[in-house]
Design a protein around this motif. Structure first.
Motif, PDB file in Angstrom:
ATOM      1  N   UNK A 340      25.837  14.756  11.390  1.00 41.89           N
ATOM      2  CA  UNK A 340      25.565  14.623  12.826  1.00 41.89           C
ATOM      3  C   UNK A 340      25.197  15.959  13.463  1.00 41.89           C
ATOM      4  N   UNK A 341      25.755  17.033  12.940  1.00 43.89           N
ATOM      5  CA  UNK A 341      25.437  18.354  13.520  1.00 43.89           C
ATOM      6  C   UNK A 341      24.533  19.157  12.588  1.00 43.89           C
ATOM      7  N   UNK A 342      23.938  18.440  11.598  1.00 48.08           N
ATOM      8  CA  UNK A 342      22.998  19.045  10.648  1.00 48.08           C
ATOM      9  C   UNK A 342      23.603  20.278   9.968  1.00 48.08           C
ATOM     10  N   UNK A 343      24.797  20.046   9.431  1.00 47.08           N
ATOM     11  CA  UNK A 343      25.557  21.105   8.773  1.00 47.08           C
ATOM     12  C   UNK A 343      25.760  20.703   7.313  1.00 47.08           C
ATOM     13  N   UNK A 344      25.486  21.605   6.364  1.00 42.00           N
ATOM     14  CA  UNK A 344      25.687  21.281   4.953  1.00 42.00           C
ATOM     15  C   UNK A 344      27.174  21.041   4.677  1.00 42.00           C
ATOM     16  N   UNK A 345      27.457  19.971   3.943  1.00 44.14           N
ATOM     17  CA  UNK A 345      28.856  19.637   3.650  1.00 44.14           C
ATOM     18  C   UNK A 345      29.338  20.332   2.379  1.00 44.14           C
ATOM     19  N   UNK A 349      35.866  18.570  -3.964  1.00 41.80           N
ATOM     20  CA  UNK A 349      36.920  19.417  -4.517  1.00 41.80           C
ATOM     21  C   UNK A 349      37.342  20.487  -3.511  1.00 41.80           C
ATOM     22  N   UNK A 350      36.347  21.126  -2.861  1.00 43.04           N
ATOM     23  CA  UNK A 350      36.667  22.170  -1.880  1.00 43.04           C
ATOM     24  C   UNK A 350      37.360  21.579  -0.665  1.00 43.04           C
ATOM     25  N   UNK A 351      36.932  20.394  -0.247  1.00 43.14           N
ATOM     26  CA  UNK A 351      37.593  19.725   0.888  1.00 43.14           C
ATOM     27  C   UNK A 351      39.051  19.433   0.546  1.00 43.14           C
TER      28      UNK A 351
END
Length: 403
Positions: A340-345, A349-351
């Motif tokens: 939605x904010x055009x941000x790479x996820x 694993x990191x999450x």
């Protein structure tokens, strides 16, 4: 940088009035010899453990109660008295105390047990290394050492609910079944201390039946009881005439109204005394208690969230918006928010690592729920108020559009 202002602070501290004569008595680690209003609980725990003096194996014991209700202090006190009696009667017992918040993995619990009972000092062949062994091998080595030396072990696991929340109950299953393997060559009796009254609901039925052979619940202290506890502690901690009765009464009322937590009441007393000393007053009064309350209650959670990275904020928001709280759903929500904010996820694993960090900070809770033969799932929930989260995220213009 001019350091005169630092010297000034230290000089004032030296010259200021000393209100506290024994600071140790106002710390969380201090365990008084007399524990007011816990005689009945102490008797029950002593009765359960007393069979060890006849070389019998005490029943496993679960101790429940909210934080600050004296659970750990009572258990430590009873065990200290038991150890003295065991020396008098020439009965050998080994006491091992583990805090599951510190020993925060199942393997670390086994490693710490090995350290406490002396395996790693006295038996190189059975040594449990800090890393490198499987859970099964580490357990086998501990049991072999107990059997070989015919050890009678009282194993206390404080904050046992934290262990299960993070790692499941596999290690508890192994420990509660240990005596079947030891037969008559030593034993382990388990004493679990839990801050959660619903802790048992998270356990496999086989673990639940073995672990809770005996149970005891510690109820919160009343305002009147807190006042007496604070009066006793003040006599130990403060110089004569250094604290007013009105201040003690207010401190008890504040803590009693919230949750009956004696630790918080004593902490409030300590902070109030430090404020009074800094202000060079000659007595702790009600105003100091109110100032201390404001200082303690300053929302540190808000500051932590507000100063977190963008990805951490997105993960917190994903947890807040998730309907199930399951790991997969939280990750899907997080990815959706990033889009939605055009941000790479980040990777899943990191999450997961960030979620573990948030758990350690106390901002979320992460509970493992058993579904029987269908396995387990992790349920993640926000542990602070949604208002605090929303307020902290609103301060971020990048994130606020997602609220």
């Amino acid at each position: 940088m001019d350091s005169d202002y630092l010297d000034n602070i230290f000089d004032k501290a030296v010259k200021g009035t000393a209100l506290i004569k024994n600071r140790k008595t106002l710390t969380i680690d201090y365990v008084p010899e007399k524990l007011p209003f816990r005689d009945e609980e102490s008797k029950i725990i002593a009765q359960v453990l007393s069979v060890v003096l006849k070389n019998g194996r005490p029943s496993n014991l679960l101790v429940f109660g909210k934080p600050g209700t004296g659970k750990t202090a009572v258990v430590k006190n009873v065990i200290a008295r038991l150890k003295k009696k065991s020396v008098e009667h020439r009965v050998e017992i080994t006491v091992t105390m583990i805090n599951a918040k510190i020993s925060n993995t199942s393997y670390k619990v086994l490693y710490d047990i090995a350290e406490e009972i002396g395996i790693n000092r006295f038996d190189k062949k059975l040594r449990v290394h800090f890393t490198g062994l499987s859970m099964g091998e580490a357990t086998d080595r501990i049991l072999e050492y107990l059997k070989k030396n015919n050890l009678h072990v009282l194993l206390v696991i404080d904050e046992i609910d934290s262990l299960v929340d993070r790692n499941g109950d596999d290690v508890l299953y192994s420990l509660t079944r240990a005596n079947e393997r030891l037969l008559d060559s030593g034993f382990i009796s388990l004493i679990g201390i839990s801050n959660s009254l619903t802790f048992k609901d998270k356990l496999d039925p086989r673990v639940r039946s073995s672990l809770s052979e005996e149970e005891i619940v510690f109820n919160p202290y009343t305002i009147i009881q807190l006042r007496e506890i604070l009066n006793d502690r003040s006599r130990l901690a403060f110089n004569d005439g250094s604290i007013s009765q009105a201040a003690i009464n207010l401190c008890a009322a504040v803590a009693g109204k919230e949750n009956g937590d004696a630790r918080k009441a004593i902490d409030l007393l300590r902070v109030a005394a430090e404020i009074a000393e800094r202000e060079r007053d000659n007595m702790v009064n009600e105003n100091h208690i109110r100032e201390a309350q404001d200082k303690i209650e300053k929302d540190t959670n808000y500051e932590v969230i507000r100063n977190s990275t963008t990805h951490t904020k997105l993960i917190i928001l994903a947890i807040l918006k998730s309907q199930t709280g399951m790991t997969g759903d939280v990750y899907d929500k997080y990815v959706s928010l990033c889009n939605q904010i055009e941000h790479d996820s980040l990777t899943q694993r990191r999450v997961t690592q960030i979620i573990s960090e948030l758990d350690q900070l106390g901002l979320i809770t992460s509970n493992v729920v058993s579904h029987g033969r269908y396995g387990r799932s992790q349920i993640i929930k926000i542990a602070v108020s949604s208002d605090t989260v929303t307020k902290a995220l609103k301060d971020d213009n990048f994130i606020s559009i997602l609220l």
